[in-house]
Design a protein around this motif. Structure first.
Motif, short mmCIF file in Angstrom:
data_model
loop_
_atom_site.label_atom_id
_atom_site.label_comp_id
_atom_site.label_asym_id
_atom_site.label_seq_id
_atom_site.Cartn_x
_atom_site.Cartn_y
_atom_site.Cartn_z
N MET A 180 0.85 -1.22 0.75
CA MET A 180 0.27 0.39 -0.08
C MET A 180 1.14 1.08 0.16
O MET A 180 1.70 1.85 0.41
CB MET A 180 -0.77 0.16 1.68
CG MET A 180 -1.97 1.05 1.58
SD MET A 180 -2.69 0.91 2.72
CE MET A 180 -3.33 -0.22 2.32
N THR A 181 0.87 2.44 -1.40
CA THR A 181 1.39 3.42 -0.97
C THR A 181 1.09 4.46 0.17
O THR A 181 0.47 4.05 1.44
CB THR A 181 1.13 4.72 -1.58
OG1 THR A 181 -0.30 4.37 -2.29
CG2 THR A 181 1.27 3.45 -3.29
N LYS A 219 -4.25 -2.27 -3.48
CA LYS A 219 -3.40 -1.94 -2.62
C LYS A 219 -4.34 -1.02 -1.20
O LYS A 219 -3.02 -0.62 -0.56
CB LYS A 219 -2.56 -0.37 -3.07
CG LYS A 219 -2.52 -0.54 -4.55
CD LYS A 219 -1.56 0.79 -5.67
CE LYS A 219 -0.95 0.43 -6.53
NZ LYS A 219 -0.37 1.62 -7.33
#
Length: 286
Positions: A1-2, A115
């Motif tokens: 995950m960003t 994500k």
């Protein structure tokens, strides 16, 4: 995950933390070159507050934050010709081009939703639904289609799932819920009119409730503690259709069904084979 997605998934940031988060998102290329003292000076946020912010979004400290930002920048640079999920094709596109662009839209939406998946939260939600004797789905409009598809899949392995459509039926169903029920609330925006009143009824009755919708929604009632996020790229009104939100919701429900199926894999395979001739009366020999 960003980093950006991790920030969006964190529901209770303070005003100071929101200022810090906004600076990080808008200045990702600069963050990797800054010391914590320099970031503190630019944002007027103390070093201790920066460390608390990192912990809150799921990162051990500032150094790990810098590493994650660099990784995000590298990943973003790989994404070329990204699709506009709201207007994925143009007036002059041929049918072949439209077909290719919809493939890209599907891939982008599913990748984006992936994500946002927190494996621990997903596992908790799957456990709640797997344990429940009855699953009630509350939604409306186009999400009713993916809800009914999930209901059909679950019925194929002997699970009871209800999907009431009218607000009257939803209120009756929620009021009649027992401790052996679990509820799925589907609302991309988190602003659907049914969400507040239905979730309040379920909360007062002690029903485990799971909301699925776009990340970053601030309208979801606080008493809904179980949340699964999907891609947030789609505009509420300025779009050709609900392409992206539909695919994202379908992907999440298919994922939940698959995880539930896996928990009793051999039993479910056996059940499907046993009921095949009872449910499906078509004369199919191939």
């Amino acid at each position: 995950m960003t980093i950006e997605n991790m920030i969006k998934c964190c529901d209770k940031l303070t005003q100071t933390e929101n200022i810090l988060a906004q600076y990080i998102i808008e200045n990702k290329n600069e963050i990797s070159k800054l010391s914590i003292q320099q970031l503190s000076g630019k944002t007027f946020v103390s070093k201790s507050a920066i460390h608390r912010f990192c912990k809150k979004i799921g990162i051990d400290g500032f150094n790990e934050l810098k590493v994650k930002v660099v990784q995000d920048i590298a990943e973003e640079s790989k994404i070329e010709n990204d699709i506009d999920v709201n207007f994925p094709f143009l007036e002059g596109d041929t049918q072949g081009v439209i077909a290719q662009k919809l493939i890209k839209l599907y891939e982008t939406t599913i990748r984006d939703t992936y994500k946002y998946i927190d494996v621990e939260k997903l596992n908790t939600c799957v456990s709640i639904l797997h344990k429940a004797d009855i699953i009630d789905i509350y939604t409306h409009a186009h999400n009713s289609n993916v809800a009914e598809n999930f209901m059909d899949k679950m019925r194929s392995i002997g699970r009871i799932v209800n999907c009431t459509k009218s607000f009257y039926d939803q209120r009756c169903n929620a009021t009649a819920s027992k401790k052996n029920h679990a509820a799925l609330l589907l609302s991309y925006s988190g602003k659907s009119t049914f969400l507040q009143p239905i979730s309040e009824i379920l909360y007062k009755k002690g029903i485990e409730t799971i909301w699925i919708g776009r990340v970053g929604s601030s309208s979801v009632p606080e008493h809904i503690k179980h949340r699964l996020y999907i891609s947030d790229r789609e505009n509420f009104k300025n779009r050709i259709s609900q392409f992206s939100s539909h695919i994202a919701m379908q992907y999440m429900l298919d994922l939940i069904y698959s995880c539930i199926f896996k928990r009793d894999y051999n039993h479910n395979i056996k059940y499907i084979k046993e009921i095949a001739n009872i449910i499906d009366k078509r004369d199919i020999t191939e």
